[in-house]
Scaffold this motif. Structure first.
Motif, mmCIF file in Angstrom:
data_model
loop_
_atom_site.group_PDB
_atom_site.id
_atom_site.type_symbol
_atom_site.label_atom_id
_atom_site.label_comp_id
_atom_site.label_asym_id
_atom_site.label_seq_id
_atom_site.Cartn_x
_atom_site.Cartn_y
_atom_site.Cartn_z
ATOM 1 N N THR A 164 0.863 -1.185 0.000
ATOM 2 C CA THR A 164 0.000 0.000 0.000
ATOM 3 C C THR A 164 0.898 1.233 0.000
ATOM 4 O O THR A 164 1.752 1.383 0.869
ATOM 5 N N ILE A 165 0.690 2.086 -0.985
ATOM 6 C CA ILE A 165 1.554 3.252 -1.161
ATOM 7 C C ILE A 165 0.728 4.519 -0.965
ATOM 8 O O ILE A 165 -0.376 4.648 -1.507
ATOM 9 N N TYR A 166 1.289 5.443 -0.194
ATOM 10 C CA TYR A 166 0.620 6.724 0.016
ATOM 11 C C TYR A 166 1.177 7.739 -0.973
ATOM 12 O O TYR A 166 2.357 8.088 -0.939
ATOM 13 N N ASP A 167 0.330 8.185 -1.880
ATOM 14 C CA ASP A 167 0.682 9.209 -2.864
ATOM 15 C C ASP A 167 -0.618 9.854 -3.336
ATOM 16 O O ASP A 167 -1.226 9.402 -4.305
ATOM 17 N N PRO A 168 -1.067 10.892 -2.637
ATOM 18 C CA PRO A 168 -2.359 11.508 -2.969
ATOM 19 C C PRO A 168 -2.440 12.020 -4.410
ATOM 20 O O PRO A 168 -3.518 12.105 -4.973
ATOM 21 N N GLY A 169 -1.311 12.320 -5.028
ATOM 22 C CA GLY A 169 -1.321 12.839 -6.394
ATOM 23 C C GLY A 169 -1.373 11.761 -7.463
ATOM 24 O O GLY A 169 -1.498 12.061 -8.656
ATOM 25 N N HIS A 170 -1.278 10.500 -7.075
ATOM 26 C CA HIS A 170 -1.286 9.407 -8.058
ATOM 27 C C HIS A 170 -2.702 9.220 -8.612
ATOM 28 O O HIS A 170 -3.685 9.288 -7.861
ATOM 29 N N PRO A 171 -2.833 9.003 -9.914
ATOM 30 C CA PRO A 171 -4.171 8.851 -10.504
ATOM 31 C C PRO A 171 -4.975 7.678 -9.946
ATOM 32 O O PRO A 171 -6.213 7.702 -10.005
ATOM 33 N N LEU A 172 -4.332 6.665 -9.400
ATOM 34 C CA LEU A 172 -5.048 5.511 -8.847
ATOM 35 C C LEU A 172 -5.316 5.636 -7.353
ATOM 36 O O LEU A 172 -5.900 4.727 -6.755
ATOM 37 N N ALA A 173 -4.891 6.756 -6.753
ATOM 38 C CA ALA A 173 -5.061 6.924 -5.304
ATOM 39 C C ALA A 173 -6.544 7.029 -4.944
ATOM 40 O O ALA A 173 -7.332 7.623 -5.668
ATOM 41 N N ASP A 174 -6.878 6.407 -3.803
ATOM 42 C CA ASP A 174 -8.266 6.493 -3.330
ATOM 43 C C ASP A 174 -8.451 7.785 -2.537
ATOM 44 O O ASP A 174 -7.576 8.658 -2.524
ATOM 45 N N ALA A 175 -9.563 7.892 -1.840
ATOM 46 C CA ALA A 175 -9.882 9.120 -1.099
ATOM 47 C C ALA A 175 -8.879 9.400 0.023
ATOM 48 O O ALA A 175 -8.668 10.547 0.409
ATOM 49 N N THR A 176 -8.235 8.344 0.536
ATOM 50 C CA THR A 176 -7.235 8.527 1.594
ATOM 51 C C THR A 176 -5.843 8.805 1.047
ATOM 52 O O THR A 176 -4.907 8.999 1.800
ATOM 53 N N GLY A 177 -5.695 8.775 -0.277
ATOM 54 C CA GLY A 177 -4.393 9.030 -0.905
ATOM 55 C C GLY A 177 -3.543 7.791 -1.091
ATOM 56 O O GLY A 177 -2.359 7.880 -1.392
ATOM 57 N N HIS A 178 -4.123 6.607 -0.920
ATOM 58 C CA HIS A 178 -3.382 5.345 -1.048
ATOM 59 C C HIS A 178 -3.765 4.616 -2.343
ATOM 60 O O HIS A 178 -4.873 4.757 -2.844
ATOM 61 N N TYR A 179 -2.824 3.821 -2.836
ATOM 62 C CA TYR A 179 -3.109 2.906 -3.947
ATOM 63 C C TYR A 179 -2.294 1.635 -3.749
ATOM 64 O O TYR A 179 -1.350 1.604 -2.963
ATOM 65 N N GLN A 180 -2.705 0.597 -4.450
ATOM 66 C CA GLN A 180 -2.039 -0.704 -4.335
ATOM 67 C C GLN A 180 -0.852 -0.771 -5.297
ATOM 68 O O GLN A 180 -1.031 -0.632 -6.504
ATOM 69 N N GLY A 181 0.334 -0.983 -4.768
ATOM 70 C CA GLY A 181 1.527 -1.164 -5.594
ATOM 71 C C GLY A 181 1.664 -2.629 -5.976
ATOM 72 O O GLY A 181 0.682 -3.364 -6.051
ATOM 73 N N SER A 182 2.875 -3.074 -6.181
ATOM 74 C CA SER A 182 3.114 -4.485 -6.511
ATOM 75 C C SER A 182 3.591 -5.226 -5.265
ATOM 76 O O SER A 182 3.865 -4.613 -4.234
ATOM 77 N N ASN A 183 3.709 -6.541 -5.376
ATOM 78 C CA ASN A 183 4.274 -7.323 -4.277
ATOM 79 C C ASN A 183 5.672 -7.831 -4.633
ATOM 80 O O ASN A 183 6.144 -8.814 -4.088
ATOM 81 N N VAL A 184 6.346 -7.132 -5.544
ATOM 82 C CA VAL A 184 7.699 -7.499 -5.954
ATOM 83 C C VAL A 184 8.700 -6.925 -4.955
ATOM 84 O O VAL A 184 8.699 -5.727 -4.679
#
Length: 127
Positions: A68-88
């Motif tokens: 889980t990555i916090y980046d409010p400016g990312h186009p995939l970010a949810d309302a809390t500013g988080h989006y799912q990255g990879s598991n690599v």
């Protein structure tokens, strides 16, 4: 003796082919480390029962939790500013790549030594 040398060449070649495929998947994992929602690929090894040759098993997706990555400016970010990255995990991928490379090199040495023994056998037979 000739059949034994051919069998050795086949074992080494199957090992090299399998490790090359493993390296391909590791490379794909590394290339997609920053791809949101990417699940790393893992590959198992199978042994053919009738020949004993190593073959690549099925490629599976690692379903462990995504980062889980916090980046409010990312186009995939949810309302809390988080989006799912990879598991690599790059450390694991680099370790897998080194292991595959060493195994490939060991099979290559076995292949080359068998080829040299075959050449020596042919040289003896020509005399």
């Amino acid at each position: 003796m000739g059949n034994d040398l051919l069998t050795s060449l086949n074992f080494a070649a199957s090992g090299m082919e399998t490790q090359a495929m493993r390296l391909r998947h590791v490379s794909e994992n590394i290339a997609n480390a920053d791809t949101p929602g990417y699940h790393r690929k893992v590959m198992s090894f199978d042994e053919a029962m009738d020949t004993g040759l190593v073959t690549p098993g099925p490629v599976r997706l690692d379903h462990s939790e995504l980062q889980t990555i916090y980046d409010p400016g990312h186009p995939l970010a949810d309302a809390t500013g988080h989006y799912q990255g990879s598991n690599v995990d790059l450390v694991i991928e680099i370790a897998d790549a080194r292991e595959a490379q060493r195994s490939y090199e060991a099979n290559l040495r076995m292949f080359d030594q068998t080829r040299q023994m075959t050449q020596s056998l042919f040289d003896l037979l020509r005399r």
